[in-house]
Design an enzyme around this catalytic site. Structure first.
Site, PDB file in Angstrom:
ATOM      1  CB  THR A 177      -0.922   0.024   1.229  1.00  0.00           C
ATOM      2  OG1 THR A 177      -1.736  -1.152   1.222  1.00  0.00           O
ATOM      3  CG2 THR A 177      -1.830   1.251   1.201  1.00  0.00           C
ATOM      4  CG  LEU A 182     -11.168   0.150  -5.069  1.00  0.00           C
ATOM      5  CD1 LEU A 182     -12.414   0.957  -4.727  1.00  0.00           C
ATOM      6  CD2 LEU A 182     -11.483  -0.901  -6.141  1.00  0.00           C
ATOM      7  CE  LYS A 183      -5.442  -1.895   1.315  1.00  0.00           C
ATOM      8  NZ  LYS A 183      -4.108  -2.480   1.235  1.00  0.00           N
ATOM      9  CG  LEU A 184      -4.863   5.131  -0.978  1.00  0.00           C
ATOM     10  CD1 LEU A 184      -4.320   6.412  -1.603  1.00  0.00           C
ATOM     11  CD2 LEU A 184      -4.091   4.790   0.287  1.00  0.00           C
ATOM     12  CG  ASN A 226      -6.605   0.439   3.700  1.00  0.00           C
ATOM     13  OD1 ASN A 226      -7.268  -0.597   3.592  1.00  0.00           O
ATOM     14  ND2 ASN A 226      -5.295   0.417   3.823  1.00  0.00           N
TER      15      ASN A 226
END
Length: 286
Positions: free
Chosen positions: A90, A167-169, A172
């Protein structure tokens, strides 16, 4: 198929083990070699250098601490032209641009591929892989994704566009907010001398109830914060990346900024290596 995993922390260790179980020839490297050594029992070759780990590899997976670490290690590794690079750390949106530039320089096929999940889904091979990369090369990385995850969500053709990292941020930001909210609710219950079970009972079965709240709440109440599912220090790093991404795109993220501060405070109180639910302790002076 030879797959190299650079970085054997909580996630990298589980991923390497599942790749070996799926029949891959796996080579690993970790800056602290002792953390990688247990994988030898699973038939994984533990290399002494990044270059040794990636030699002849079809796919290289990076699961390190942050973008700077990934950049340094991949420069040192010097993977061969045509190698597929699955970048699962990440990192910030800007870091993806730097990493993709290195991939072009080294003639690697770059995949922006962070994962959703913590220790248990990593160990079970049920992570959700968020991936972006060229369709014509996806056959090379599909066996890797199938070994480490239960589902792959493709977000784009160009890893350099950072669509998966974005999208991960977003995902998260939700996870870290819920984690801190759970800790604060239990801290307030303690401060007001309210039985936390009463809190769980009053929301049970309703729209406010969620399994994640119970999981993190029980971890706090039963002092099951080690080994971590996702460490406080890592959560602090991710929270800062989220705040930075928002700031750079004109979005004010007050909750994420407060979350970063809470994680840092919990770390300063000695809970940095514990599960991120230990942000609970940031509510108290000691």
């Amino acid at each position: 198929m030879i797959t190299s995993v650079l970085g054997t922390g909580i996630m990298g260790t589980a991923m390497a083990r599942n790749l070996a179980r799926a029949g891959h020839t796996v080579r690993t490297w970790n800056r602290t070699r002792a953390k990688a050594e247990p994988l030898a029992a699973d038939g994984v070759h533990v290399a002494g250098t990044p270059a040794e780990a990636v030699e002849g590899a079809d796919v290289v997976v990076t699961m390190l601490h942050d973008g700077a670490a990934v950049l340094d290690v991949m420069r040192e590794a010097g993977a061969g032209p045509g190698t597929a690079w699955v970048q699962s750390t990440t990192v910030g949106i800007g870091a993806i641009g730097e990493l993709a530039a290195l991939a072009r320089e080294q003639q690697l096929v770059f995949f922006d591929a962070p994962v959703l999940g913590t220790r248990q889904p990593a160990e079970e091979g049920t992570l959700v892989v968020l991936a972006a990369g060229p369709s014509q090369s996806r056959h090379a990385v599909t066996p890797v994704f199938e070994a480490i995850g239960s589902r792959t969500v493709w977000t784009g053709e160009d890893g350099a566009a950072a669509s998966s990292t974005k999208l991960k941020l977003v995902a998260n930001s939700w996870v870290l907010a819920v984690t801190n909210a759970a800790g604060e609710a239990l801290a307030l219950a303690k401060g007001l001398d309210v039985d936390p079970q009463g809190f769980f009972d009053v929301i049970s079965g309703g729209a406010l109830d969620m399994g994640y709240l119970h999981a993190k709440g029980r971890a706090i109440l039963e002092d099951r914060l080690s080994p971590p599912s996702f460490a406080v220090t890592t959560a602090a790093k991710d929270a800062e990346l989220i705040v930075q991404a928002g700031r750079e795109h004109g979005v004010r993220l007050d909750v994420a900024e407060a979350a970063a501060q809470r994680f840092h405070r919990a770390a300063e109180l000695g809970h940095g290596g514990e599960d991120m639910a230990a942000a609970y302790f940031a509510s108290f002076d000691r």
